[in-house]
Motif scaffolding. Structure first.
Motif, mmCIF file in Angstrom:
data_model
loop_
_atom_site.group_PDB
_atom_site.id
_atom_site.type_symbol
_atom_site.label_atom_id
_atom_site.label_comp_id
_atom_site.label_asym_id
_atom_site.label_seq_id
_atom_site.Cartn_x
_atom_site.Cartn_y
_atom_site.Cartn_z
ATOM 1 N N ALA A 32 0.845 -1.204 0.000
ATOM 2 C CA ALA A 32 0.000 0.000 0.000
ATOM 3 C C ALA A 32 0.881 1.256 0.000
ATOM 4 O O ALA A 32 0.627 2.218 -0.747
ATOM 5 N N THR A 33 1.928 1.244 0.818
ATOM 6 C CA THR A 33 2.855 2.383 0.864
ATOM 7 C C THR A 33 3.465 2.613 -0.512
ATOM 8 O O THR A 33 3.542 3.747 -1.004
ATOM 9 N N VAL A 34 3.888 1.518 -1.124
ATOM 10 C CA VAL A 34 4.573 1.616 -2.415
ATOM 11 C C VAL A 34 3.614 2.115 -3.506
ATOM 12 O O VAL A 34 3.983 2.948 -4.330
ATOM 13 N N LYS A 55 12.577 12.830 2.904
ATOM 14 C CA LYS A 55 11.933 12.121 4.021
ATOM 15 C C LYS A 55 12.685 10.840 4.398
ATOM 16 O O LYS A 55 12.980 10.598 5.560
ATOM 17 N N PHE A 56 13.004 9.992 3.404
ATOM 18 C CA PHE A 56 13.576 8.676 3.719
ATOM 19 C C PHE A 56 15.101 8.674 3.785
ATOM 20 O O PHE A 56 15.688 7.856 4.482
ATOM 21 N N ASP A 57 15.738 9.531 3.008
ATOM 22 C CA ASP A 57 17.210 9.501 2.966
ATOM 23 C C ASP A 57 17.848 10.742 3.588
ATOM 24 O O ASP A 57 19.076 10.908 3.511
ATOM 25 N N PHE A 217 10.668 -2.485 -0.154
ATOM 26 C CA PHE A 217 10.002 -1.392 -0.872
ATOM 27 C C PHE A 217 10.376 -1.431 -2.360
ATOM 28 O O PHE A 217 9.539 -1.224 -3.240
ATOM 29 N N VAL A 218 11.653 -1.672 -2.605
ATOM 30 C CA VAL A 218 12.151 -1.738 -3.985
ATOM 31 C C VAL A 218 11.533 -2.948 -4.704
ATOM 32 O O VAL A 218 11.069 -2.832 -5.845
ATOM 33 N N ALA A 219 11.505 -4.090 -4.022
ATOM 34 C CA ALA A 219 10.951 -5.306 -4.631
ATOM 35 C C ALA A 219 9.472 -5.100 -4.962
ATOM 36 O O ALA A 219 9.016 -5.453 -6.058
ATOM 37 N N HIS A 263 25.981 -13.465 4.425
ATOM 38 C CA HIS A 263 25.223 -12.437 3.704
ATOM 39 C C HIS A 263 24.059 -11.918 4.528
ATOM 40 O O HIS A 263 23.749 -10.729 4.529
ATOM 41 N N ASP A 264 23.381 -12.864 5.182
ATOM 42 C CA ASP A 264 22.045 -12.556 5.648
ATOM 43 C C ASP A 264 21.642 -13.679 6.610
ATOM 44 O O ASP A 264 21.924 -14.839 6.330
ATOM 45 N N GLN A 265 20.945 -13.367 7.686
ATOM 46 C CA GLN A 265 20.576 -14.485 8.548
ATOM 47 C C GLN A 265 19.487 -15.360 7.936
ATOM 48 O O GLN A 265 19.230 -16.459 8.429
HETATM 49 P P1 NAD Z 1 17.659 0.002 -0.429
HETATM 50 O O1 NAD Z 1 18.373 0.896 -1.355
HETATM 51 O O2 NAD Z 1 17.115 -1.265 -0.981
HETATM 52 O O3 NAD Z 1 16.446 0.805 0.215
HETATM 53 C C1 NAD Z 1 16.558 2.084 0.730
HETATM 54 C C2 NAD Z 1 15.314 2.858 0.392
HETATM 55 O O4 NAD Z 1 14.172 2.217 0.964
HETATM 56 C C3 NAD Z 1 15.283 4.262 0.906
HETATM 57 O O5 NAD Z 1 15.918 5.120 -0.007
HETATM 58 C C4 NAD Z 1 13.793 4.525 0.991
HETATM 59 O O6 NAD Z 1 13.377 5.151 -0.168
HETATM 60 C C5 NAD Z 1 13.161 3.170 1.097
HETATM 61 N N1 NAD Z 1 12.511 3.082 2.412
HETATM 62 C C6 NAD Z 1 13.076 2.802 3.593
HETATM 63 N N2 NAD Z 1 12.144 2.852 4.569
HETATM 64 C C7 NAD Z 1 10.973 3.188 3.992
HETATM 65 C C8 NAD Z 1 9.630 3.405 4.475
HETATM 66 N N3 NAD Z 1 9.325 3.269 5.749
HETATM 67 N N4 NAD Z 1 8.677 3.725 3.584
HETATM 68 C C9 NAD Z 1 8.958 3.845 2.263
HETATM 69 N N5 NAD Z 1 10.208 3.671 1.756
HETATM 70 C C10 NAD Z 1 11.192 3.339 2.617
HETATM 71 O O7 NAD Z 1 18.679 -0.257 0.762
HETATM 72 P P2 NAD Z 1 18.575 -1.136 2.073
HETATM 73 O O8 NAD Z 1 17.341 -0.817 2.833
HETATM 74 O O9 NAD Z 1 19.889 -1.014 2.719
HETATM 75 O O10 NAD Z 1 18.344 -2.622 1.579
HETATM 76 C C11 NAD Z 1 19.222 -3.287 0.766
HETATM 77 C C12 NAD Z 1 18.572 -4.593 0.378
HETATM 78 O O11 NAD Z 1 19.190 -5.116 -0.774
HETATM 79 C C13 NAD Z 1 18.645 -5.633 1.452
HETATM 80 O O12 NAD Z 1 17.377 -6.198 1.592
HETATM 81 C C14 NAD Z 1 19.650 -6.626 0.891
HETATM 82 O O13 NAD Z 1 19.393 -7.923 1.334
HETATM 83 C C15 NAD Z 1 19.438 -6.467 -0.560
HETATM 84 N N6 NAD Z 1 20.600 -6.838 -1.365
HETATM 85 C C16 NAD Z 1 20.498 -7.925 -2.148
HETATM 86 C C17 NAD Z 1 21.538 -8.298 -2.968
HETATM 87 C C18 NAD Z 1 21.384 -9.477 -3.849
HETATM 88 O O14 NAD Z 1 22.199 -9.722 -4.690
HETATM 89 N N7 NAD Z 1 20.332 -10.255 -3.704
HETATM 90 C C19 NAD Z 1 22.705 -7.564 -3.012
HETATM 91 C C20 NAD Z 1 22.789 -6.444 -2.222
HETATM 92 C C21 NAD Z 1 21.722 -6.090 -1.409
#
Ligand code: NAD
Length: 438
Positions: A32-34, A55-57, A217-219, A263-265
């Motif tokens: 919904a946020t996205v 706001k976010f960064d 959020f990106v996904a 990498h990740d838990q």
């Molecule tokens: P990100 O760049 O993915 O996200 C940051 C952005 O999320 C912010 O700029 C903001 O716009 C948004 N955001 C944060 N909180 C928010 C909110 N409450 N409402 C709306 N938007 C919001 O950076 P990150 O958060 O550090 O995450 C990185 C992700 O990438 C991790 O989940 C990591 O596991 C993943 N990753 C995956 C790989 C891979 O190869 N699979 C490699 C590197 C990183």
């Protein structure tokens, strides 16, 4: 302790199925946020992107400062130590060479006995946008792995979006983008950056394909803009499966398992071996290495919750089980990796033999490190030049060819009640018949 399974135990199938079905990722419902962010960016363009970035960064931008200037990039890149620059350049060169070999024959064409010419042609997408996560999770190697296949495929305009919380930027990310030939780097992220790439703003021209990892959020934003633009995949937590025999080094295998666990838990590391003694040795080596690993909290949690040691009857059984997992990364640390590899049908990437740690593939091997996770290697592949190419089919009829196959088209058109379809063929056939009887 990780899960410990032996294939001759009565409850093996139940436990193995549970392992396959484990939910490892806690994905918050952010849809919904996205949706609201995307709607705002479509409506207000740059102004919305600027507001959300503030706001976010915690970063105040103007349309003029959304992108890094050439001078800013040069100043940041100059801070990169020579050894890191050289390593990135080596990685880039190897990734470029590997992906160049993936390019298909750009045009295929042949003439049938009927005289019809058929074929297809590949062409690159015109513009691609690469999402690079901000903060600690930004990997320069991922910039190379996403950008270089796009350039090799011939993508004309390639841009990067990368959030810079509070203005903090990783100079290696800018250097990797520069080496890969990225045209513009925008200091924006999240759903607002994905929306800007998909729909465009006054400052940011829209792209045709968006690739690269990011948070929930990106996904969610990539899922939502799919259709308007192409996307690569929605990547889940990393995975490694190692098949080893008694010829492998338990300490090396332990480190390979930990290289994904750190990498990740939610990452998953699995070891399959027919040698119970080797299984024990690897388990002990993992515990020993965890004592001193900097990321032991993350790696330890992953190994404890999702890691597994599976003792099989033989290597063939290990291969069959591995195919059911369809792991993202598969290491074959056995005396004859080629023979075992022939039994593997589902895996994102295979690393053959004990001299090929998975980490080589993460950085400098050449193949792409963006790979299918969560068992999707059953039906999909890692990122490649094909993700930036599309195929256009070609058909050219001659009068003779139309005479030969046109009546069947007409019949099918009539059976589908599509009159104009049928008539478009019939008009030409009639013209040919008239000519033929003149
Ligand atoms: P990100 O760049 O993915 O996200 C940051 C952005 O999320 C912010 O700029 C903001 O716009 C948004 N955001 C944060 N909180 C928010 C909110 N409450 N409402 C709306 N938007 C919001 O950076 P990150 O958060 O550090 O995450 C990185 C992700 O990438 C991790 O989940 C990591 O596991 C993943 N990753 C995956 C790989 C891979 O190869 N699979 C490699 C590197 C990183």
């Amino acid at each position: 302790m990780p899960h410990f399974l032996t294939t001759d135990a009565d409850d093996f199938e139940t436990r193995f199925t549970a392992l396959l079905g484990m939910k490892r990722e806690d994905s918050p419902d952010v849809d919904a946020t996205v949706a609201a962010i995307i709607a705002e960016v479509r409506d207000r363009g740059d102004a919305a992107v600027i507001d959300y970035t503030s706001k976010f960064d915690r970063l105040d931008l103007t349309p003029e400062t959304l992108a890094f200037s050439k001078a800013e990039i040069a100043a940041e890149i100059a801070r990169v130590p020579a050894a890191e620059r050289a390593a990135l350049e080596l990685a880039a060169e190897r990734i470029r060479t590997y992906h160049a070999r993936q390019m298909p024959v750009m045009e295929e064409r042949w003439t049938e006995a009927s005289g019809a010419e058929l074929g297809w042609r590949w062409s690159p997408v015109s513009a691609a946008g690469l999402y690079v996560p901000g903060g600690l999770a930004s990997y320069p190697s991922s910039v190379l792995m996403n950008a270089i296949p796009a350039k090799v495929a011939g993508v004309e305009r390639l841009v990067v979006v990368c959030p810079t919380p509070g203005g903090a930027v990783n100079p290696l990310v800018l250097l990797a983008a520069d080496i890969a030939g990225v045209d513009t780097v925008y200091r924006i992220g999240g759903a607002q950056a994905v929306a800007a790439l998909a729909y465009g703003t006054a400052t940011i021209a829209p792209v045709d394909k968006i690739t690269g990892p990011g948070n929930a959020f990106v996904a969610a934003a990539k899922r939502r803009v799919f259709g308007r633009v192409g996307i690569d995949m929605i990547a889940g937590p990393s995975e490694i499966l190692v098949i080893a025999d008694e010829t492998a080094n338990p300490d090396w295998v332990a480190l390979d398992l930990l290289s994904q666990a750190e990498h990740d838990q939610s990452a998953q590391a699995l070891i399959l071996t027919p040698d119970a003694g080797f299984a024990k040795a690897v388990t002990a080596a993992v515990e020993k290495r965890l004592e001193t690993l900097e990321r032991r909290a993350i790696a330890g949690a992953s190994w404890r919750d999702f890691g597994a040691v599976i003792v099989t009857r033989d290597l063939a059984e290990a291969a069959r089980l591995s195919n059911r997992v369809a792991p993202e990364h598969l290491e074959l640390c056995v005396a004859d990796p080629e023979a075992l590899s022939a039994q593997i049908t589902h895996a994102g990437a295979i690393f053959l033999g004990q001299w090929t740690p998975e980490a080589i593939g993460d950085y400098v091997g050449g193949p792409n490190h963006v790979l299918p996770t969560a068992r999707s290697a059953r039906f999909s592949s890692g990122l490649s030049v094909m993700d930036f190419l599309k195929r256009t089919t070609l058909a050219k009829m001659t009068p003779e060819a139309l005479r030969a196959i046109g009546p069947a088209a007409e019949t099918l058109a009539i059976s589908e009640s599509l009159q104009a379809h049928g008539l478009s063929v019939r008009a030409r056939l009639d013209a040919l018949n008239e000519k033929g009887t003149e």
